[in-house]
Structure formats: structure tokens, C-alpha cells
Design a protein around this motif. Structure first.
Motif, PDB file in Angstrom:
ATOM      1  N   LYS A  30       0.812  -1.219   0.000  1.00  0.00           N
ATOM      2  CA  LYS A  30       0.000   0.000   0.000  1.00  0.00           C
ATOM      3  C   LYS A  30       0.848   1.272   0.000  1.00  0.00           C
ATOM      4  CE  LYS A  30      -0.556  -0.034   4.974  1.00  0.00           C
ATOM      5  NZ  LYS A  30      -1.476  -0.052   6.074  1.00  0.00           N
ATOM      6  N   ASP A  31       2.087   1.176   0.463  1.00  0.00           N
ATOM      7  CA  ASP A  31       2.945   2.352   0.522  1.00  0.00           C
ATOM      8  C   ASP A  31       4.005   2.374  -0.576  1.00  0.00           C
ATOM      9  OD1 ASP A  31       1.623   3.204   2.819  1.00  0.00           O
ATOM     10  OD2 ASP A  31       2.961   2.058   4.116  1.00  0.00           O
ATOM     11  N   GLN A  32       3.885   1.492  -1.567  1.00  0.00           N
ATOM     12  CA  GLN A  32       4.894   1.393  -2.621  1.00  0.00           C
ATOM     13  C   GLN A  32       4.297   1.776  -3.967  1.00  0.00           C
ATOM     14  OE1 GLN A  32       5.688  -2.784  -2.058  1.00  0.00           O
ATOM     15  NE2 GLN A  32       7.602  -2.361  -0.987  1.00  0.00           N
ATOM     16  N   SER A  33       5.037   2.551  -4.734  1.00  0.00           N
ATOM     17  CA  SER A  33       4.604   2.865  -6.095  1.00  0.00           C
ATOM     18  C   SER A  33       5.343   1.944  -7.064  1.00  0.00           C
ATOM     19  CB  SER A  33       4.894   4.324  -6.443  1.00  0.00           C
ATOM     20  OG  SER A  33       6.281   4.532  -6.602  1.00  0.00           O
ATOM     21  N   ILE A  34       4.760   1.741  -8.220  1.00  0.00           N
ATOM     22  CA  ILE A  34       5.383   0.891  -9.228  1.00  0.00           C
ATOM     23  C   ILE A  34       6.726   1.482  -9.657  1.00  0.00           C
ATOM     24  CG2 ILE A  34       5.148  -0.049 -11.558  1.00  0.00           C
ATOM     25  CD1 ILE A  34       2.080  -0.063 -11.013  1.00  0.00           C
ATOM     26  N   ALA A  35       6.775   2.805  -9.810  1.00  0.00           N
ATOM     27  CA  ALA A  35       8.022   3.461 -10.210  1.00  0.00           C
ATOM     28  C   ALA A  35       9.114   3.256  -9.168  1.00  0.00           C
ATOM     29  CB  ALA A  35       7.773   4.948 -10.435  1.00  0.00           C
ATOM     30  N   ALA A  36       8.755   3.367  -7.894  1.00  0.00           N
ATOM     31  CA  ALA A  36       9.747   3.194  -6.829  1.00  0.00           C
ATOM     32  C   ALA A  36      10.250   1.754  -6.789  1.00  0.00           C
ATOM     33  CB  ALA A  36       9.148   3.582  -5.485  1.00  0.00           C
ATOM     34  N   ILE A  37       9.350   0.796  -6.964  1.00  0.00           N
ATOM     35  CA  ILE A  37       9.743  -0.616  -6.966  1.00  0.00           C
ATOM     36  C   ILE A  37      10.672  -0.903  -8.134  1.00  0.00           C
ATOM     37  CG2 ILE A  37       8.892  -2.976  -7.270  1.00  0.00           C
ATOM     38  CD1 ILE A  37       6.380  -2.103  -5.727  1.00  0.00           C
ATOM     39  N   ALA A  38      10.315  -0.411  -9.319  1.00  0.00           N
ATOM     40  CA  ALA A  38      11.147  -0.636 -10.507  1.00  0.00           C
ATOM     41  C   ALA A  38      12.536  -0.037 -10.306  1.00  0.00           C
ATOM     42  CB  ALA A  38      10.475  -0.029 -11.737  1.00  0.00           C
ATOM     43  N   LYS A  39      12.597   1.157  -9.725  1.00  0.00           N
ATOM     44  CA  LYS A  39      13.886   1.805  -9.471  1.00  0.00           C
ATOM     45  C   LYS A  39      14.714   0.996  -8.473  1.00  0.00           C
ATOM     46  CE  LYS A  39      15.880   6.186  -8.043  1.00  0.00           C
ATOM     47  NZ  LYS A  39      15.611   7.543  -7.570  1.00  0.00           N
ATOM     48  N   LEU A  40      14.068   0.491  -7.428  1.00  0.00           N
ATOM     49  CA  LEU A  40      14.780  -0.296  -6.421  1.00  0.00           C
ATOM     50  C   LEU A  40      15.348  -1.586  -7.011  1.00  0.00           C
ATOM     51  CD1 LEU A  40      12.456   0.105  -3.316  1.00  0.00           C
ATOM     52  CD2 LEU A  40      14.796   0.955  -3.557  1.00  0.00           C
ATOM     53  N   ILE A  41      14.582  -2.229  -7.870  1.00  0.00           N
ATOM     54  CA  ILE A  41      15.047  -3.496  -8.449  1.00  0.00           C
ATOM     55  C   ILE A  41      16.091  -3.245  -9.536  1.00  0.00           C
ATOM     56  CG2 ILE A  41      14.389  -5.564  -9.736  1.00  0.00           C
ATOM     57  CD1 ILE A  41      11.640  -5.368  -8.366  1.00  0.00           C
ATOM     58  N   LYS A  42      15.733  -2.438 -10.526  1.00  0.00           N
ATOM     59  CA  LYS A  42      16.619  -2.239 -11.675  1.00  0.00           C
ATOM     60  C   LYS A  42      17.874  -1.444 -11.315  1.00  0.00           C
ATOM     61  CE  LYS A  42      16.601  -0.795 -16.504  1.00  0.00           C
ATOM     62  NZ  LYS A  42      17.934  -0.268 -16.546  1.00  0.00           N
ATOM     63  N   GLY A  43      17.688  -0.338 -10.640  1.00  0.00           N
ATOM     64  CA  GLY A  43      18.825   0.514 -10.298  1.00  0.00           C
ATOM     65  C   GLY A  43      19.823  -0.163  -9.381  1.00  0.00           C
ATOM     66  N   GLU A  44      19.306  -0.821  -8.351  1.00  0.00           N
ATOM     67  CA  GLU A  44      20.191  -1.478  -7.401  1.00  0.00           C
ATOM     68  C   GLU A  44      20.908  -2.665  -8.031  1.00  0.00           C
ATOM     69  OE1 GLU A  44      21.998  -3.707  -4.395  1.00  0.00           O
ATOM     70  OE2 GLU A  44      20.454  -4.486  -5.711  1.00  0.00           O
ATOM     71  N   SER A  45      20.209  -3.435  -8.868  1.00  0.00           N
ATOM     72  CA  SER A  45      20.852  -4.595  -9.490  1.00  0.00           C
ATOM     73  C   SER A  45      21.924  -4.160 -10.488  1.00  0.00           C
ATOM     74  CB  SER A  45      19.825  -5.517 -10.159  1.00  0.00           C
ATOM     75  OG  SER A  45      19.129  -4.850 -11.183  1.00  0.00           O
ATOM     76  N   SER A  46      21.688  -3.086 -11.236  1.00  0.00           N
ATOM     77  CA  SER A  46      22.704  -2.567 -12.158  1.00  0.00           C
ATOM     78  C   SER A  46      23.933  -2.088 -11.385  1.00  0.00           C
ATOM     79  CB  SER A  46      22.152  -1.401 -12.978  1.00  0.00           C
ATOM     80  OG  SER A  46      21.144  -1.834 -13.841  1.00  0.00           O
ATOM     81  N   PHE A  47      23.691  -1.370 -10.284  1.00  0.00           N
ATOM     82  CA  PHE A  47      24.785  -0.897  -9.438  1.00  0.00           C
ATOM     83  C   PHE A  47      25.587  -2.084  -8.899  1.00  0.00           C
ATOM     84  CE2 PHE A  47      26.383   0.144  -5.181  1.00  0.00           C
ATOM     85  CZ  PHE A  47      27.192   1.227  -5.481  1.00  0.00           C
ATOM     86  N   TRP A  48      24.877  -3.112  -8.435  1.00  0.00           N
ATOM     87  CA  TRP A  48      25.531  -4.301  -7.869  1.00  0.00           C
ATOM     88  C   TRP A  48      26.357  -5.038  -8.919  1.00  0.00           C
ATOM     89  CZ3 TRP A  48      24.931  -9.602  -8.737  1.00  0.00           C
ATOM     90  CH2 TRP A  48      25.546 -10.423  -7.799  1.00  0.00           C
ATOM     91  N   ILE A  49      25.826  -5.200 -10.124  1.00  0.00           N
ATOM     92  CA  ILE A  49      26.557  -5.882 -11.204  1.00  0.00           C
ATOM     93  C   ILE A  49      27.860  -5.142 -11.497  1.00  0.00           C
ATOM     94  CG2 ILE A  49      26.530  -6.412 -13.684  1.00  0.00           C
ATOM     95  CD1 ILE A  49      23.490  -7.019 -13.314  1.00  0.00           C
ATOM     96  N   ASN A  50      27.810  -3.818 -11.580  1.00  0.00           N
ATOM     97  CA  ASN A  50      29.026  -3.024 -11.829  1.00  0.00           C
ATOM     98  C   ASN A  50      29.988  -3.089 -10.654  1.00  0.00           C
ATOM     99  OD1 ASN A  50      28.550  -2.090 -14.487  1.00  0.00           O
ATOM    100  ND2 ASN A  50      27.087  -0.612 -13.691  1.00  0.00           N
ATOM    101  N   LYS A  51      29.462  -3.034  -9.439  1.00  0.00           N
ATOM    102  CA  LYS A  51      30.312  -3.096  -8.250  1.00  0.00           C
ATOM    103  C   LYS A  51      31.041  -4.437  -8.151  1.00  0.00           C
ATOM    104  CE  LYS A  51      30.112  -2.518  -3.259  1.00  0.00           C
ATOM    105  NZ  LYS A  51      29.235  -2.324  -2.102  1.00  0.00           N
ATOM    106  N   GLN A  52      30.350  -5.520  -8.497  1.00  0.00           N
ATOM    107  CA  GLN A  52      30.940  -6.858  -8.461  1.00  0.00           C
ATOM    108  C   GLN A  52      31.808  -7.146  -9.692  1.00  0.00           C
ATOM    109  OE1 GLN A  52      30.568  -8.940  -5.784  1.00  0.00           O
ATOM    110  NE2 GLN A  52      29.498  -7.197  -4.891  1.00  0.00           N
ATOM    111  N   GLN A  53      31.782  -6.242 -10.664  1.00  0.00           N
ATOM    112  CA  GLN A  53      32.519  -6.389 -11.927  1.00  0.00           C
ATOM    113  C   GLN A  53      32.210  -7.727 -12.606  1.00  0.00           C
ATOM    114  OE1 GLN A  53      36.592  -5.695 -10.708  1.00  0.00           O
ATOM    115  NE2 GLN A  53      36.305  -3.484 -10.768  1.00  0.00           N
TER     116      GLN A  53
END
Length: 92
Positions: free
Chosen positions: A62-85
Motif C-alpha cells: 500500500k505504501d509502494q509505487s510501481i516506479a519506486a519498486i522498478a527503481k529499487l530493483i533495476k537501479g540497485e541490481s545494475s549498481f551491484w553488477i558493476n560493483k561486483q565487476q
């Protein structure tokens, strides 16, 4: 009290659909996204990772927007992939 459950099918693609997500790293990315969703209280019902895109079936709280969820999943996973090389060049 009423009950509402909204399911969203989110598809993320790599830039220019470049096949970054090879068999070598696909399982790691898959597991990382699952763990990240658990930590952020995102209900992830299903996930499938292909070479150039990812499918996620999520339910928003109820407190989550679709845009926020997409950003949390996509943005964080992209950051993690680059960080882990995990890729030879910058993952986008």
C-alpha cells in the motif's frame, strides 16, 4: 475493510538489448534480485533472467509505487553488477 492485490509484470532490458546476462552471471543476478526484494519488502512472486532482459512479477504494497519498486530493483541490481565487476564492460 477491503482487500486489494495488484500484480505488475515488470520487464527490464539492457541498453540496446546487449546480451550482458550470460549463463556465467545469470544465476548470481537472479539470486541477488530475490535477496534485494526480500530486504526491501517487495513481494516478488516470479523472476526470469534472459541474456538481455529480466521479467519480474511483483505485488506492490500500500505504501509502494510501481516506479519506486522498478527503481529499487533495476537501479540497485545494475549498481551491484558493476560493483561486483560481473561484466567486462560497464553494465547498462
Amino acid at each position: 475493510m477491503s482487500y486489494v492485490k495488484i500484480w505488475v509484470h515488470v520487464v527490464f532490458s539492457t541498453k540496446n538489448r546487449f546480451p550482458f546476462l550470460t549463463k556465467d552471471i545469470r544465476y548470481e543476478v537472479f539470486n541477488h534480485i530475490i535477496e534485494n526484494c526480500r530486504e526491501k519488502d517487495i513481494f516478488l512472486q516470479a523472476i526470469n533472467v534472459y541474456t538481455e532482459h529480466i521479467h519480474c512479477l511483483i505485488s506492490s504494497g500500500k505504501d509502494q509505487s510501481i516506479a519506486a519498486i522498478a527503481k529499487l530493483i533495476k537501479g540497485e541490481s545494475s549498481f551491484w553488477i558493476n560493483k561486483q565487476q560481473l561484466t567486462s564492460q560497464k553494465f547498462t
